[in-house]
Design a protein around this motif. Structure first.
Motif, PDB file in Angstrom:
ATOM      1  N   ASP A  14      45.440  35.341  26.199  1.00  0.00           N
ATOM      2  CA  ASP A  14      43.722  35.161  27.108  1.00  0.00           C
ATOM      3  C   ASP A  14      43.133  33.547  25.713  1.00  0.00           C
ATOM      4  OD1 ASP A  14      44.790  35.564  29.770  1.00  0.00           O
ATOM      5  OD2 ASP A  14      43.572  37.349  29.589  1.00  0.00           O
ATOM      6  N   SER A  20      46.785  28.866  29.019  1.00  0.00           N
ATOM      7  CA  SER A  20      46.289  29.428  30.392  1.00  0.00           C
ATOM      8  C   SER A  20      47.096  28.544  31.422  1.00  0.00           C
ATOM      9  CB  SER A  20      44.735  28.115  30.670  1.00  0.00           C
ATOM     10  OG  SER A  20      44.929  27.359  30.684  1.00  0.00           O
ATOM     11  N   ARG A  23      49.039  31.581  33.181  1.00  0.00           N
ATOM     12  CA  ARG A  23      48.898  32.612  33.797  1.00  0.00           C
ATOM     13  C   ARG A  23      49.573  30.807  35.368  1.00  0.00           C
ATOM     14  NH1 ARG A  23      45.848  37.057  33.767  1.00  0.00           N
ATOM     15  NH2 ARG A  23      44.769  37.769  32.072  1.00  0.00           N
ATOM     16  N   ARG A  24      49.245  30.183  35.190  1.00  0.00           N
ATOM     17  CA  ARG A  24      49.636  29.829  36.114  1.00  0.00           C
ATOM     18  C   ARG A  24      50.188  29.499  36.243  1.00  0.00           C
ATOM     19  NH1 ARG A  24      46.169  23.700  34.052  1.00  0.00           N
ATOM     20  NH2 ARG A  24      46.792  23.299  36.265  1.00  0.00           N
ATOM     21  N   GLU A  27      50.933  32.836  38.486  1.00  0.00           N
ATOM     22  CA  GLU A  27      50.300  32.695  40.178  1.00  0.00           C
ATOM     23  C   GLU A  27      51.542  32.035  40.892  1.00  0.00           C
ATOM     24  OE1 GLU A  27      46.753  31.199  39.801  1.00  0.00           O
ATOM     25  OE2 GLU A  27      46.043  32.406  38.081  1.00  0.00           O
ATOM     26  N   LEU A 139      55.030  37.210  33.708  1.00  0.00           N
ATOM     27  CA  LEU A 139      53.695  36.456  33.794  1.00  0.00           C
ATOM     28  C   LEU A 139      53.138  36.648  35.153  1.00  0.00           C
ATOM     29  CD1 LEU A 139      54.968  32.907  32.244  1.00  0.00           C
ATOM     30  CD2 LEU A 139      53.630  34.731  31.828  1.00  0.00           C
ATOM     31  N   GLN A 141      50.637  38.241  38.276  1.00  0.00           N
ATOM     32  CA  GLN A 141      49.786  38.891  38.144  1.00  0.00           C
ATOM     33  C   GLN A 141      49.345  40.286  38.080  1.00  0.00           C
ATOM     34  OE1 GLN A 141      46.612  36.160  39.892  1.00  0.00           O
ATOM     35  NE2 GLN A 141      47.981  35.901  41.277  1.00  0.00           N
ATOM     36  N   TYR A 144      50.420  40.420  34.639  1.00  0.00           N
ATOM     37  CA  TYR A 144      50.686  40.140  33.849  1.00  0.00           C
ATOM     38  C   TYR A 144      49.954  41.289  32.443  1.00  0.00           C
ATOM     39  CZ  TYR A 144      49.198  35.778  31.244  1.00  0.00           C
ATOM     40  OH  TYR A 144      48.306  34.955  30.387  1.00  0.00           O
TER      41      TYR A 144
END
Length: 481
Positions: A14, A20, A23-24, A27, A139, A141, A144
């Motif tokens: 993070d 970032s 994280r995307r 998702e 990865l 969520q 994660y």
């Protein structure tokens, strides 16, 4: 190099704002019901707090499908699909991101290219070369940042250890390029190779015959580019791999003693020179020049009962050996690279010899031949001064300081570094009304030699007058108009 703690991994991910994207990706993977993991070298480098630009994403399922969904989410950035291999790649904010479905592999004895089939994440991790490259971070969520490390890769990072995730004999037999990769990683990370892994590596070295030379060259370049490249070449030597891929270097280790005379171990000396150069320069081909500077010593070695051992002419023979060696190693053979390394090998004794008798003529000739690579040649020459006797090294370096100062003085006065003969063949032919002939070459060479010898200044007027004088000696006169 102490890795960050595993419980700090999420924070480390993070903290890297440009990541970032991870994280995307997670998702997006959730939205199409795929498991997604960042794996391999990127995870290793996060733990080592090294910045990497290449990210490998493994998903349990269709990697190309995930890549296309991510590309669409990122404003339809271009995505390249490699359907034959089931992989896809896209670029985002300077990051190269590759997607692939988890897979398992099987090999045949005559090829390092595996047959591939869909597999589980664990099977994908098992097929990888070394434990430090098997770690995966989830990865999705719900999980994660969760580290999946079935082969204790993190502990091997802490211990500074290179070992394989499964039977090393199978690992190296399946893909023998991993023999050199193991040594490359050990060199880059200053790690040791585990005993069982080392024994398997040595026993499988003959399998390197099935590896494309281009791939071997890529790994060697990475060893040469390491912080202390000598470590890698010592490992290659001890594993008896060097004798297969660069026997010319391996032969430098032949140390001999006759009638009380001996010579230094030229292999150890070469590695000292390489490290000395690496300490001051990251130039890849300058480092290769350091490795090759004494390459012809075994072929030029002679013994005299009065003076002992000599290696006269090794610099010239070494330069002549390089085109063949470069072709065999699949190195670039253009003038910018091969010509540069040849020049440094051929000239590496010249500045040191100047310490005994520094003449303006010798300096002008050196400047003419070395051109823009003078600083690199001087660095190689300084690196070539090695001895266990520190006071002796300091004395030689002090002598070389005087040479450098004198060279700088002559260069400033005569401007010889970029010297090109002012009187060209065209000027000579036009002046005397000649056609191309050996006579033109003789006159041009005479003018050049006069400038290098200091008989005339490096100016058009003086050179043109000297050309006329030489022409008269050949019975030539300017045509009458």
């Amino acid at each position: 190099m102490i890795p960050i703690q595993t419980n700090d991994l999420l924070g480390q991910l993070d903290a890297l704002d440009h990541l970032s994207i991870l994280r995307r990706i997670g998702e997006i993977a959730d939205s199409i019901q795929l498991e997604a993991y960042v794996v391999g070298g990127f995870v290793r480098d996060v733990f080592l707090q090294r910045t990497g630009q290449d990210i490998d994403i493994v998903c349990v399922g269709d990697g190309m499908l995930l890549a296309q969904a991510v590309a669409q989410h990122l404003d339809n950035v271009p995505v390249t699909l490699f359907k034959r291999f089931g992989t896809a790649m896209l670029t985002w904010q300077g990051l190269s991101i590759e997607f692939v479905g988890a897979r398992k592999e099987s090999y045949t004895a005559d090829s390092r290219n595996p047959a591939v089939a869909a597999g589980t994440l664990l099977e994908d991790q098992t097929r990888r070369d070394f434990t430090i490259n098997t770690m995966a971070v989830c990865l999705n969520q719900a999980r994660y940042g969760l580290l999946l490390d079935p082969f204790q890769g993190y502990q091997d990072l802490v211990d500074g250890l290179i070992r394989t995730p499964c039977d090393p004999y199978i690992t190296f037999s399946d893909d023998p390029l991993r023999i050199i990769r193991a040594i490359r990683f050990a060199t880059q990370l200053n790690f040791r190779i585990g005993e069982e892994t080392w024994n398997a590596l040595v026993s499988a070295r003959n399998r390197l015959a099935i590896v494309a030379q281009e791939r071997i060259a890529e790994e060697l370049h990475k060893i040469v580019a390491a912080h202390k490249p000598s470590y890698g070449f010592k490992l290659l030597f001890e594993a008896k791999v060097l004798s297969r891929i660069l026997p010319e270097l391996e032969k430098l280790s032949d140390k001999e003693e006759i009638e009380g005379y001996s010579h230094k171990d030229n292999f150890i000396h070469t590695l000292e020179v390489l490290d000395n150069v690496a300490h001051h320069s990251s130039k890849l081909w300058l480092r290769w020049a350091a490795l090759f500077h004494d390459i012809a010593k075994p072929l030029t070695k002679k013994f005299d009962p009065i003076t002992g051992f000599s290696f006269h002419g090794h610099e010239n023979l070494g330069a002549k050996m390089l085109p063949y060696l470069f072709r065999r190693m699949r190195f670039p053979t253009n003038k910018e690279i091969l010509g540069y390394v040849q020049k440094l090998v051929r000239l590496h004794l010249r500045p040191i010899a100047l310490a005994q008798e520094v003449t303006d003529t010798a300096i002008r000739r050196l400047l003419y031949e070395v051109g823009e690579d003078l600083a690199d040649l001087f660095l190689l020459c300084r690196a070539d001064i090695t001895s266990k006797n520190k006071s002796k090294v300091q004395q030689y370096l002090a002598n070389f300081d005087r040479v450098e100062a004198r060279v700088a003085e002559v260069e400033q006065r005569d401007q010889m570094r970029n010297f090109q003969p002012i009187i060209t063949g065209e000027v000579i032919m036009q002046a005397f009304g000649l056609r191309p002939s050996p006579q033109v070459g003789f006159i041009k060479e005479a003018v050049k030699e006069a400038i290098l010898e200091g008989k005339i200044k490096n100016s058009y007027e003086e050179a043109f007058r000297y050309m006329l004088m030489i022409g008269e000696q050949y019975g030539l006169q300017l045509p009458k108009h």
